[in-house]
Design a protein around this motif. Structure first.
Motif, PDB file in Angstrom:
ATOM      1  N   GLY A  42      -4.643  -2.599   0.869  1.00  0.00           N
ATOM      2  CA  GLY A  42      -5.628  -1.889   1.673  1.00  0.00           C
ATOM      3  C   GLY A  42      -6.949  -2.636   1.737  1.00  0.00           C
ATOM      4  N   PHE A  43      -7.372  -3.257   0.616  1.00  0.00           N
ATOM      5  CA  PHE A  43      -8.587  -4.072   0.623  1.00  0.00           C
ATOM      6  C   PHE A  43      -8.469  -5.210   1.642  1.00  0.00           C
ATOM      7  CE2 PHE A  43      -9.343  -2.981  -4.114  1.00  0.00           C
ATOM      8  CZ  PHE A  43      -9.999  -1.820  -3.759  1.00  0.00           C
ATOM      9  N   TRP A  44      -7.309  -5.869   1.628  1.00  0.00           N
ATOM     10  CA  TRP A  44      -7.124  -7.001   2.541  1.00  0.00           C
ATOM     11  C   TRP A  44      -7.128  -6.542   3.998  1.00  0.00           C
ATOM     12  CZ3 TRP A  44      -3.144  -8.355   5.988  1.00  0.00           C
ATOM     13  CH2 TRP A  44      -3.254  -9.647   6.514  1.00  0.00           C
ATOM     14  N   ILE A  45      -6.431  -5.447   4.289  1.00  0.00           N
ATOM     15  CA  ILE A  45      -6.406  -4.933   5.665  1.00  0.00           C
ATOM     16  C   ILE A  45      -7.809  -4.530   6.096  1.00  0.00           C
ATOM     17  CG2 ILE A  45      -5.502  -3.114   7.159  1.00  0.00           C
ATOM     18  CD1 ILE A  45      -3.020  -3.061   5.341  1.00  0.00           C
ATOM     19  N   ARG A  46      -8.551  -3.881   5.177  1.00  0.00           N
ATOM     20  CA  ARG A  46      -9.927  -3.481   5.497  1.00  0.00           C
ATOM     21  C   ARG A  46     -10.796  -4.691   5.789  1.00  0.00           C
ATOM     22  NH1 ARG A  46     -13.284  -0.189   1.032  1.00  0.00           N
ATOM     23  NH2 ARG A  46     -13.335  -2.264   0.078  1.00  0.00           N
ATOM     24  N   TYR A  47     -10.604  -5.766   5.002  1.00  0.00           N
ATOM     25  CA  TYR A  47     -11.384  -6.986   5.217  1.00  0.00           C
ATOM     26  C   TYR A  47     -11.089  -7.589   6.585  1.00  0.00           C
ATOM     27  CZ  TYR A  47     -12.820 -11.853   4.741  1.00  0.00           C
ATOM     28  OH  TYR A  47     -13.378 -13.097   4.964  1.00  0.00           O
ATOM     29  N   VAL A  48      -9.807  -7.685   6.943  1.00  0.00           N
ATOM     30  CA  VAL A  48      -9.432  -8.246   8.240  1.00  0.00           C
ATOM     31  C   VAL A  48      -9.977  -7.381   9.363  1.00  0.00           C
ATOM     32  CG1 VAL A  48      -7.484  -8.778   9.748  1.00  0.00           C
ATOM     33  CG2 VAL A  48      -7.375  -9.391   7.328  1.00  0.00           C
ATOM     34  N   GLY A  53       1.047   1.732  12.176  1.00  0.00           N
ATOM     35  CA  GLY A  53      -0.406   1.832  12.274  1.00  0.00           C
ATOM     36  C   GLY A  53      -0.971   2.879  11.338  1.00  0.00           C
ATOM     37  N   TRP A  54      -0.286   4.024  11.250  1.00  0.00           N
ATOM     38  CA  TRP A  54      -0.740   5.059  10.307  1.00  0.00           C
ATOM     39  C   TRP A  54      -0.666   4.562   8.874  1.00  0.00           C
ATOM     40  CZ3 TRP A  54       2.265   9.765  12.760  1.00  0.00           C
ATOM     41  CH2 TRP A  54       1.593  10.141  13.936  1.00  0.00           C
ATOM     42  N   ALA A  55       0.394   3.825   8.545  1.00  0.00           N
ATOM     43  CA  ALA A  55       0.524   3.301   7.181  1.00  0.00           C
ATOM     44  C   ALA A  55      -0.617   2.337   6.860  1.00  0.00           C
ATOM     45  CB  ALA A  55       1.879   2.608   7.013  1.00  0.00           C
ATOM     46  N   LEU A  56      -0.958   1.455   7.804  1.00  0.00           N
ATOM     47  CA  LEU A  56      -2.071   0.538   7.592  1.00  0.00           C
ATOM     48  C   LEU A  56      -3.377   1.304   7.420  1.00  0.00           C
ATOM     49  CD1 LEU A  56      -1.228  -2.260  10.202  1.00  0.00           C
ATOM     50  CD2 LEU A  56      -0.781  -2.267   7.743  1.00  0.00           C
ATOM     51  N   GLY A  57      -3.565   2.331   8.263  1.00  0.00           N
ATOM     52  CA  GLY A  57      -4.773   3.137   8.160  1.00  0.00           C
ATOM     53  C   GLY A  57      -4.866   3.876   6.839  1.00  0.00           C
ATOM     54  N   LEU A  58      -3.736   4.385   6.357  1.00  0.00           N
ATOM     55  CA  LEU A  58      -3.736   5.088   5.072  1.00  0.00           C
ATOM     56  C   LEU A  58      -4.038   4.130   3.920  1.00  0.00           C
ATOM     57  CD1 LEU A  58      -0.695   7.500   5.524  1.00  0.00           C
ATOM     58  CD2 LEU A  58      -3.116   8.131   5.406  1.00  0.00           C
ATOM     59  N   LEU A  59      -3.553   2.898   4.024  1.00  0.00           N
ATOM     60  CA  LEU A  59      -3.868   1.915   2.984  1.00  0.00           C
ATOM     61  C   LEU A  59      -5.366   1.617   2.953  1.00  0.00           C
ATOM     62  CD1 LEU A  59      -0.892  -0.598   3.376  1.00  0.00           C
ATOM     63  CD2 LEU A  59      -1.298   0.982   1.473  1.00  0.00           C
ATOM     64  N   VAL A  60      -5.987   1.527   4.131  1.00  0.00           N
ATOM     65  CA  VAL A  60      -7.433   1.311   4.179  1.00  0.00           C
ATOM     66  C   VAL A  60      -8.174   2.522   3.633  1.00  0.00           C
ATOM     67  CG1 VAL A  60      -9.399   0.950   5.720  1.00  0.00           C
ATOM     68  CG2 VAL A  60      -7.272  -0.300   6.104  1.00  0.00           C
ATOM     69  N   THR A  61      -7.688   3.731   3.967  1.00  0.00           N
ATOM     70  CA  THR A  61      -8.299   4.947   3.433  1.00  0.00           C
ATOM     71  C   THR A  61      -8.200   4.980   1.917  1.00  0.00           C
ATOM     72  OG1 THR A  61      -7.742   6.157   5.465  1.00  0.00           O
ATOM     73  CG2 THR A  61      -8.251   7.469   3.513  1.00  0.00           C
TER      74      THR A  61
END
Length: 247
Positions: free
Chosen positions: A71-77, A224-232
């Motif tokens: 989630g940190f990495w996805i948030r950074y990107v 997309g929801w999974a990526l968003g939940l990881l960022v959350t």
């Protein structure tokens, strides 16, 4: 990105906070962080329960923390992409996407058969619209809108162009469409084969033509929801200050 010592220090802080939060679910520890260090219940049975609860939490955190890191990495990107869009402007970004795909469509007009030209043109429309919708929902700075709509359209901007192009290009279609059919069959047999759901889907829908586009858009939504939940999840563990939006 920080140096390795800084990174390891941040990880240790995250793990300590998560374990402390887990302990607070079952035990009334001191609110003061300094006083809570090394605290444990007074009675022996309570101490045993405390350390057993801590051990369970340590295992769960060890299993779940890699998802936090992802989630940190996805948030950074996502943050870097947002800075690019904010700096250049969404019209410039959408214009660049449309220009790139439009240029490919222009090249395809003379160099490819009609089916190939339609493939490139259809892919350009799908990519441009998906990028525009992703930005439109993300610009409101609403976590709900970003999670529910922006992330799925961002994933759709990656998934849908090649699938759309495959409908018109025999060469690309021979690679993408059979693979899509095999994936759909596997999902129906192994994931959706509950309470006759797979049989109902097979009876009601024919996987042909633009049904492939609908199928991959359907994949883009949960991904997309999974990526968003990881960022959350990453924001919950290590909140990030939001920069004021430029006007």
């Amino acid at each position: 990105m920080g140096t390795s010592p800084d990174l390891f220090a941040a990880v240790r802080i995250d793990l300590a906070r998560l374990l402390a939060a887990w302990r607070d679910l079952a035990f009334d520890r001191p609110m003061d962080e300094y006083a809570a260090r090394g605290w444990q219940p007074a009675s022996t049975p309570a101490r045993l329960a405390y350390w057993l609860w801590s051990a369970v939490g340590a295992v769960l955190i060890a299993v779940g923390y890699p998802f936090v890191v992802l989630g940190f990495w996805i948030r950074y990107v996502a943050h870097q992409l947002d800075r690019i869009v904010t700096g250049l402007g969404v019209l410039v970004i959408v214009g660049v996407v449309a220009l790139v795909w439009g240029g490919l469509s222009a090249l395809a007009w003379n160099r490819l058969p009609t089916a190939g030209f339609r493939a490139v043109l259809a892919a350009s429309v799908v990519a441009t619209v998906s990028v525009g919708l992703c930005w439109a929902f993300a610009r409101h700075r609403s976590r709900a809108l970003t999670l529910i709509f922006a992330y799925p359209f961002g994933v759709a901007a990656v998934f849908l162009p090649p699938v759309t192009a495959a409908l018109f290009s025999p060469t690309l279609g021979n690679v993408v469409l059979p693979g899509s059919t095999s994936l759909a069959a596997w999902l129906l047999d192994n994931v959706l084969g509950v309470a006759g759901l797979a049989a109902t889907i097979r009876a009601q829908f024919d996987l042909a033509g633009f049904a492939f586009v609908g199928m991959w858009f359907g994949f883009a939504v949960p991904i997309g929801w999974a990526l968003g939940l990881l960022v959350t999840l990453a924001d919950t563990v290590r909140p990030q200050e939001r920069e004021p939006r430029r006007r």
